[in-house]
Design an enzyme around this catalytic site. Structure first.
Site, PDB file in Angstrom:
ATOM      1  N   LYS A  43     -17.812 104.811  32.910  1.00  0.00           N
ATOM      2  CA  LYS A  43     -16.369 105.021  32.767  1.00  0.00           C
ATOM      3  C   LYS A  43     -16.122 106.431  32.260  1.00  0.00           C
ATOM      4  O   LYS A  43     -16.805 106.911  31.339  1.00  0.00           O
ATOM      5  CB  LYS A  43     -15.805 103.992  31.788  1.00  0.00           C
ATOM      6  CG  LYS A  43     -14.297 104.061  31.616  1.00  0.00           C
ATOM      7  CD  LYS A  43     -13.817 102.984  30.619  1.00  0.00           C
ATOM      8  CE  LYS A  43     -12.306 103.024  30.424  1.00  0.00           C
ATOM      9  NZ  LYS A  43     -11.842 102.027  29.437  1.00  0.00           N
ATOM     10  N   SER A  85      -8.291  99.251  31.258  1.00  0.00           N
ATOM     11  CA  SER A  85      -8.400 100.635  31.641  1.00  0.00           C
ATOM     12  C   SER A  85      -9.695 100.957  32.375  1.00  0.00           C
ATOM     13  O   SER A  85      -9.789 101.971  33.041  1.00  0.00           O
ATOM     14  CB  SER A  85      -8.323 101.499  30.372  1.00  0.00           C
ATOM     15  OG  SER A  85      -9.409 101.206  29.498  1.00  0.00           O
ATOM     16  N   SER A 108      -9.626  95.970  28.021  1.00  0.00           N
ATOM     17  CA  SER A 108      -9.988  96.857  29.142  1.00  0.00           C
ATOM     18  C   SER A 108     -11.308  96.565  29.820  1.00  0.00           C
ATOM     19  O   SER A 108     -11.646  97.204  30.811  1.00  0.00           O
ATOM     20  CB  SER A 108      -9.988  98.308  28.670  1.00  0.00           C
ATOM     21  OG  SER A 108      -8.678  98.763  28.436  1.00  0.00           O
TER      22      SER A 108
END
Lengths: 411, 411
Positions: free
Chosen positions: A62, A131, A155
């Site tokens: 990420k 996210s 997330s």
């Protein structure tokens, strides 16, 4: 999807080379990435280790997590082209085990709620969640067998459910958040996305050098089924998935009961945002001072409001959180329950791309710092999942229970 | 020394401009820095804000803390010339208040124990301590009125004592460690160096936006005097300084008693290193993997050994630490004590530059996450100090007690 364990089994059997495993990943990326948009950058020519327990395993990172070889852009123009000095510890560890940090995956800006460009590979026209959008979507699309994400609200667990993959948010600080862009130092947690619970357990055991995490033993399970009454109303599909998983677990031999949480947990749930935002405006002080106009609208508005949270409110919220953390294990014990089975989100991923969905079914667990696992519930429509929650430090138990539910649902 | 409060009083009275205050600092640096060697880099032409509660106050930043305008080199050739993207939140906050981040100050490599080149301005031929050597020495030499440091073992409290300045290590995470190079996420704590307790309290109150921190009220104090029996034997000079401070406090009206700690605290003290090193080898995974040969010898040897610490030992150490954190406030209450008065180090700074001194009088307090303040004890020889310790979250009380002791000693 690409299974980490299956790829490794083929490599160990000599029917696939590490380079061959990387080639499979590259083919999948070439086929699916144009439509999914899960990747921010890709290492064009990575070194592929020949040895190590993760040799041949490409993983995604990420884009709020530092990598020395690939830019780390935090989903924001402020960090365009930014190159950190070092790999974050989780990245360094996967690499030391033979894994290849092949791609950075999309993130909402600063891991907040402004959506990414990523599409849900298993639910056309719907958000992949956030996210950690890119990590969830890349695993769901079969482009990567493993990806790192982060959770401050919901997330990891939510996008895993929306995309139909396994996600784990381990106990707080089981994985260091060093080298991760901080939003809330009390809440930020690193997590993993994989195709199966066994894959997640194997990766987490290797990452933490704790073999017991993947033992997945088959001790008799006592499962408390929870429909929280303090967050949003769940959708009928979400409730149906939870009931289906509970029935399957019961049919497989688990003892089930319905669980209700004492008032302390409602209070803790409601104070999650106080802690997150009080810390967020401080953690992002430089960005807010120098680049406020470049922040996306949802984040900017949240930080605008965060400055007004009094320190006393923050201190009070932390005391409630601490009380919840101290109480949770004993509370479950008192109820005669080993793990909680609950919803990872209100239901399926919302239509459209204006929102990353609702994190209200995740915030309490992030605040408590307890291990959570998303288990997909197979079906014909858009992906649905359930969430398994265990007491702090019982990541092995959370994964064993998740594996149990996964197998029960497959029967 | 340069007092933050005095400089600000003159600026507010109109007898000194912010630029004039900066000029005083530059003169002091020109005079003292060649001999002290406390600074790594210096902003040649900083913007000097005209307004704000810290306008005219130059501050130093330990070189493990990120700054956007000056390199951040972690005391290591591995990070030579490294420029982070953003200011750490503490730096951004001081800047927003009008302060000038004028200099980066020396640090031992990765804030461990390999000495810096910095000299003790108040004890010729002796170490300034570490790891926040430059911040302590710069304030002691009158070059800066304020400097940021960090403590994982004893890296604020000890150099403050060795150099004869005030140091504060606040409650764990009262100041975010965001933007600080991590060694141990359970222990790393940001702290401050100043010329007086009032300066430290003012700076911390501004930094945290908590006005109550500098109230320094004069409530009757009950002080427990502690000579720990579980760490190194204190030196006669150290003990004499502690006794002198205790007598002065008593003469000023405090009620004094001798304190002994239950066995739990000896156990916690002994496990500090397990937590520090288990986390250190993980936090520095990238550096250790790619640049082991460039690490200085003490750190390299420590990390070599750290790889062998089992996860179970770390988990057990964390449980003991948690038990100590939960117990400390009630234990003091049971003893009828508001704050602890104890040694900040075994005695004066050791001769020579081969060691930064002994952190054994600091580790327990860092592990407990409780606020600690170094108060210099005036005398004719090399600097000596005492350490005031209060329960978690009672930073205001720690500072009030430190101010009380400081005034008592000045009588």
């Amino acid at each position: 999807m690409l299974s980490l364990m299956s790829l490794r089994a083929r490599i160990e059997a000599g029917t696939l080379t590490p380079a061959g495993a990387l080639a499979l990943v590259r083919e999948a990326i070439a086929a699916r990435e144009p439509e999914v948009g899960a990747l921010v950058s890709l290492d064009p020519d990575p070194v592929v280790p020949q040895a190590g327990p993760l040799a041949g395993i490409a993983f995604g990172v990420k884009d709020v997590i530092d990598t020395a070889d690939l830019p780390t852009q935090i989903g924001s123009s402020i960090y365009e082209g930014w190159r950190p000095k070092a790999d974050a510890p989780a990245v360094a560890r996967f690499r030391a085990l033979g894994g290849v940090a092949l791609a950075k995956t999309t993130t909402t800006a600063f891991a907040f709620m402004d959506p990414t460009r990523t599409r849900n590979p298993n639910a056309p026209g719907r958000t992949p969640g956030g996210s950690s959008a890119g990590s969830a979507a890349a695993v769901a699309a079969g482009m990567l067998p493993l990806a790192l994400g982060t959770q401050t609200g919901g997330s990891v667990i939510r996008p895993a459910a929306f995309c139909g993959v396994v996600g784990i948010k381990p106990s707080f600080r089981l994985l260091p958040t060093v080298g991760m862009k901080c939003f809330s130092w009390t809440l930020d947690t690193l997590g993993l996305f994989t195709a199966s619970v066994a894959d997640a357990a194997h990766a987490l055991a290797l990452l933490t050098d704790r073999a017991e995490i993947e033992r997945l033993d088959d001790a008799p399970l006592r499962i408390g089924v929870l429909v929280p009454d303090f967050c949003a109303d769940p959708e009928p599909e979400g409730l149906a998935a939870l009931r289906r998983a509970a029935r399957a677990a019961e049919a497989s031999g688990a003892s089930m009961c319905d669980l209700a949480l004492p008032g302390l947990y409602r209070e803790a749930f409601e104070l999650h945002g106080t802690i997150q935002d009080f810390e967020g405006i401080r953690a992002l002080a430089w960005e807010y001072t120098h680049h406020r106009a470049a922040l996306p609208p949802l984040l900017r508005a949240q930080l605008d409001a965060a400055g007004a949270i009094p320190a006393a409110a923050y201190d009070a919220a932390r005391r409630v959180a601490r009380a919840g953390r101290r109480d949770f294990r004993d509370m479950l014990k008192g109820e005669g329950v080993d793990v909680v089975l609950t919803l990872p989100a209100p239901g399926t991923a919302p239509h459209g791309y204006a929102s990353t969905g609702d994190s209200r079914f995740n915030r309490l667990w992030t605040l408590l710092g307890v291990p959570c696992v998303t288990v997909p519930v197979p079906g014909d429509g858009p992906p649905l999942g359930v969430q398994v929650v265990a007491p702090f430090g019982e990541d092995a138990r959370a994964l064993a229970a998740a594996s149990f539910v996964e197998r029960a649902l497959a029967r």
